[in-house]
Design a protein around this motif. Structure first.
Motif, mmCIF file in Angstrom:
data_model
loop_
_atom_site.group_PDB
_atom_site.id
_atom_site.type_symbol
_atom_site.label_atom_id
_atom_site.label_comp_id
_atom_site.label_asym_id
_atom_site.label_seq_id
_atom_site.Cartn_x
_atom_site.Cartn_y
_atom_site.Cartn_z
ATOM 1 N N MET A 1 44.688 7.434 40.446
ATOM 2 C CA MET A 1 44.009 7.024 39.216
ATOM 3 C C MET A 1 44.992 6.302 38.300
ATOM 4 S SD MET A 1 41.641 10.363 38.466
ATOM 5 C CE MET A 1 40.626 9.590 37.215
ATOM 6 N N ALA A 2 44.477 5.327 37.543
ATOM 7 C CA ALA A 2 45.347 4.434 36.782
ATOM 8 C C ALA A 2 45.483 4.858 35.325
ATOM 9 C CB ALA A 2 44.801 3.017 36.849
ATOM 10 N N THR A 3 46.645 4.537 34.757
ATOM 11 C CA THR A 3 46.859 4.673 33.317
ATOM 12 C C THR A 3 46.858 3.267 32.722
ATOM 13 O OG1 THR A 3 49.252 4.614 33.607
ATOM 14 C CG2 THR A 3 48.206 6.778 33.535
ATOM 15 N N VAL A 4 46.220 3.135 31.559
ATOM 16 C CA VAL A 4 46.012 1.810 30.971
ATOM 17 C C VAL A 4 46.450 1.807 29.512
ATOM 18 C CG1 VAL A 4 44.289 0.058 30.378
ATOM 19 C CG2 VAL A 4 44.071 1.330 32.507
ATOM 20 N N GLY A 5 47.126 0.731 29.116
ATOM 21 C CA GLY A 5 47.464 0.516 27.713
ATOM 22 C C GLY A 5 46.627 -0.614 27.150
ATOM 23 N N ILE A 6 46.146 -0.445 25.929
ATOM 24 C CA ILE A 6 45.373 -1.496 25.252
ATOM 25 C C ILE A 6 46.080 -1.846 23.957
ATOM 26 C CG2 ILE A 6 43.150 -2.132 24.217
ATOM 27 C CD1 ILE A 6 41.846 0.010 25.997
ATOM 28 N N LEU A 7 46.399 -3.120 23.779
ATOM 29 C CA LEU A 7 47.027 -3.586 22.546
ATOM 30 C C LEU A 7 45.951 -4.135 21.622
ATOM 31 C CD1 LEU A 7 50.131 -5.500 23.983
ATOM 32 C CD2 LEU A 7 49.874 -3.058 23.468
ATOM 33 N N GLY A 8 45.788 -3.528 20.457
ATOM 34 C CA GLY A 8 44.814 -3.999 19.481
ATOM 35 C C GLY A 8 43.587 -3.124 19.411
ATOM 36 N N GLY A 9 43.243 -2.702 18.187
ATOM 37 C CA GLY A 9 42.100 -1.818 17.983
ATOM 38 C C GLY A 9 40.964 -2.476 17.239
ATOM 39 N N GLY A 10 40.798 -3.798 17.454
ATOM 40 C CA GLY A 10 39.627 -4.485 16.916
ATOM 41 C C GLY A 10 38.438 -4.283 17.842
ATOM 42 N N ILE A 11 37.411 -5.105 17.681
ATOM 43 C CA ILE A 11 36.195 -4.930 18.476
ATOM 44 C C ILE A 11 36.473 -5.115 19.964
ATOM 45 C CG2 ILE A 11 35.454 -7.343 18.165
ATOM 46 C CD1 ILE A 11 33.192 -4.206 18.403
ATOM 47 N N SER A 12 37.388 -6.024 20.328
ATOM 48 C CA SER A 12 37.690 -6.247 21.748
ATOM 49 C C SER A 12 38.415 -5.047 22.354
ATOM 50 C CB SER A 12 38.547 -7.507 21.924
ATOM 51 O OG SER A 12 37.849 -8.658 21.518
ATOM 52 N N GLY A 13 39.450 -4.552 21.675
ATOM 53 C CA GLY A 13 40.209 -3.418 22.188
ATOM 54 C C GLY A 13 39.377 -2.160 22.296
ATOM 55 N N LEU A 14 38.574 -1.888 21.281
ATOM 56 C CA LEU A 14 37.722 -0.690 21.307
ATOM 57 C C LEU A 14 36.645 -0.808 22.387
ATOM 58 C CD1 LEU A 14 37.334 -0.054 17.476
ATOM 59 C CD2 LEU A 14 38.531 1.417 19.099
ATOM 60 N N SER A 15 36.058 -2.003 22.534
ATOM 61 C CA SER A 15 35.057 -2.200 23.593
ATOM 62 C C SER A 15 35.695 -2.013 24.954
ATOM 63 C CB SER A 15 34.449 -3.607 23.489
ATOM 64 O OG SER A 15 33.776 -3.786 22.263
ATOM 65 N N CYS A 16 36.914 -2.516 25.116
ATOM 66 C CA CYS A 16 37.654 -2.356 26.368
ATOM 67 C C CYS A 16 37.840 -0.873 26.694
ATOM 68 C CB CYS A 16 39.001 -3.061 26.251
ATOM 69 S SG CYS A 16 40.043 -2.933 27.707
ATOM 70 N N ALA A 17 38.278 -0.105 25.719
ATOM 71 C CA ALA A 17 38.484 1.333 25.932
ATOM 72 C C ALA A 17 37.169 2.024 26.285
ATOM 73 C CB ALA A 17 39.099 1.962 24.684
ATOM 74 N N TYR A 18 36.094 1.631 25.606
ATOM 75 C CA TYR A 18 34.776 2.229 25.875
ATOM 76 C C TYR A 18 34.342 1.959 27.311
ATOM 77 C CZ TYR A 18 29.728 2.858 25.851
ATOM 78 O OH TYR A 18 28.452 3.254 26.173
ATOM 79 N N TYR A 19 34.468 0.711 27.750
ATOM 80 C CA TYR A 19 34.018 0.371 29.097
ATOM 81 C C TYR A 19 34.928 0.973 30.168
ATOM 82 C CZ TYR A 19 30.515 -2.802 27.148
ATOM 83 O OH TYR A 19 29.430 -3.310 26.487
ATOM 84 N N LEU A 20 36.217 1.065 29.883
ATOM 85 C CA LEU A 20 37.121 1.732 30.829
ATOM 86 C C LEU A 20 36.703 3.183 31.043
ATOM 87 C CD1 LEU A 20 40.608 0.345 29.724
ATOM 88 C CD2 LEU A 20 39.609 0.106 32.006
#
Length: 478
Positions: A1-20
């Motif tokens: 299983m993978a670990t993921v980092g997301i840079l930025g907590g705007g709408i794109s970053g939060l949507s990315c985290a949600y879909y992940l």
């Protein structure tokens, strides 16, 4: 299983985290989202005054009608926000009327069917004559061109001057003579390539093809049935940010960290190393939703990639909120007005907030948001680092007084300067993206780029592109 980092907590970053989290439950072990600001949301920030009045510092509505638009509605439905939505349907007065400033007058853009067969100022021809010209114009073999050039070539100079020029100022705070039609308005570009004509493409297209992938959502079905044009939430778009952050946080396997400034990003041995406040975070993959120029500052080890990321410029925009005790708009009910670049005005346009969403009014009857600067900020106001907030306020109030013939003073105001907030997709933007993609691939970087800098700066585009990027990444995992 993978670990993921997301840079930025705007709408794109939060949507990315949600879909992940929701799409990658069996493949994602841990998500770490980092944002340098003291709160999430990026350019989506809402001021809620004590009496209930709402002021959006950035995006204020989410458009419907495209795949990205219907996807955003599906997301709102899954976040249990359906009951919070304020829609603007096709029949809403603000959906029917948009004004432009022409020859020192506010003129409605032609929308009424009768305008197809008669001249409506400032246009010297009826709409049907522009339609015939567009159909007769031959397909171009150009790889890219400016929005202005495209409109002038296919439809006519007046449409470029009075429709596409002010639209680019309203959407991107940019110059239609510099912005890429291929990247800024891909629908127009692709329709000409595929059908030889915008009109023919529209006639052959269908609303259902855009919505069909999301029709399992009851909210999408409702929006499709009622022909929604756009929507917001009862106390502003920050509700969407709060709902995303809360949903991601409550399900475990993720840390949302604000006030976290990244200073370096390196890739080695199939891992990514994020340096944050002198600490190292190792992950399997990075999604960057921060502006391209911010990402460029983190990757000195990749000079060609850095150079192309830096080549995507952004502009500064001031937004001035003005609230008046009485109704100063009168019979000019509509979404607002935009100002073509050749007109004698220091503003890009004004949104009639109280017409769009009267439910967001406080004690005052008129709420307006004035947009200033953009591509022309330094020319008009000088250095954004030193400009006076009073100067911006005075320009906005003078403009309102002139256009609505009023001497009333606002009972409340707020001035926000958003620095480097809107990326500019200049002609040839797609070539920059191709070079960026090539550099990521050639250097074997486990990095995905999402956010407004690349393939659509609107809120629905940011959400949808985050989803597509996550789906692509999850497919790559075995």
């Amino acid at each position: 299983m993978a670990t993921v980092g997301i840079l930025g907590g705007g709408i794109s970053g939060l949507s990315c985290a949600y879909y992940l989290k929701t799409l990658g439950q069996s493949k994602i072990k841990y998500i770490c989202l980092l944002d340098k600001s003291p709160k999430f949301g990026g350019w989506i920030q809402t001021t809620r005054f004590p009496d209930g009045a709402i002021f959006e510092h950035g995006p204020r509505t989410i458009r419907v009608g495209t795949k990205a638009g219907f996807n955003a509605l599906e997301l709102a439905d899954k976040l249990a926000l359906s009951s919070r939505i304020l829609p603007i349907t096709r029949e809403h007065p603000t959906a029917k009327t948009n004004f432009i400033l022409a020859n020192n007058q506010l003129l409605p853009l032609p929308r009424d069917p009768s305008a197809f067969f008669r001249k409506v100022p400032p246009f010297s021809k009826s709409v049907i004559r522009y339609v015939f010209k567009e159909i007769r114009t031959k397909r171009s073999n150009l790889d890219d061109e400016s929005v202005y050039s495209f409109a002038e070539r296919r439809i006519g100079e007046e449409v470029a001057k009075y429709a596409l020029d002010p639209m680019c100022r309203g959407v991107a705070a940019g110059d239609a003579r510099e912005l890429s039609v291929r990247s800024m308005l891909p629908f127009l570009y692709e329709t000409e390539k595929n059908y030889g004509s915008i009109v023919k493409g529209i006639l052959k297209g269908s609303r259902i093809s855009e919505a069909q992938d999301f029709m399992q959502s009851s909210l999408v079905q409702k929006a499709y049935r009622e022909i929604w044009r756009m929507w917001t939430l009862k106390t502003g778009l920050n509700e969407l940010i709060d709902a995303l952050a809360g949903t991601i946080d409550e399900r475990g396997k993720a840390d949302l960290i604000f006030d976290a400034k990244c200073t370096n990003l390196t890739f080695k041995d199939g891992k990514a190393d994020i340096v944050v406040d002198n600490e190292n975070i190792k992950v399997d993959h990075v999604f960057s939703s921060i502006p391209s120029y911010e990402l460029a500052s983190l990757i000195d080890a990749y000079p060609v990639l850095k150079e192309n990321l830096m080549a995507i410029p952004s502009v500064d925009v001031a937004v001035v909120y003005l609230e008046y005790e009485t109704d100063i708009i009168g019979n000019k009910t509509g979404f607002g007005y935009l100002v073509p670049s050749h007109e004698d005005s220091k503003v890009l346009g004004i949104v009639f907030d109280s017409c769009c969403f009267p439910a967001m009014n406080g004690t005052g009857q008129t709420r307006l948001t004035c947009m200033l600067g953009g591509r022309w900020f330094k020319d008009i106001f000088g250095d954004p680092k030193t400009v006076s907030m009073d100067t911006l306020l005075n320009v906005a109030t003078e403009e309102v007084g002139k256009r609505f013939n009023t001497t009333d003073k606002p009972i409340r105001h707020k001035v926000i300067l958003q620095k480097k907030c809107i990326p500019q997709y200049l002609v040839g933007h797609h070539i920059k993206l191709e070079k960026i993609s090539e550099e990521i691939k050639e250097n074997n970087l486990n990095l995905s780029l999402i956010g407004a800098s690349y393939k659509g700066a609107g809120v629905p585009d940011c959400i949808y592109n985050a989803r597509l990027s996550v789906e692509k990444y999850l497919k790559s995992l075995h």
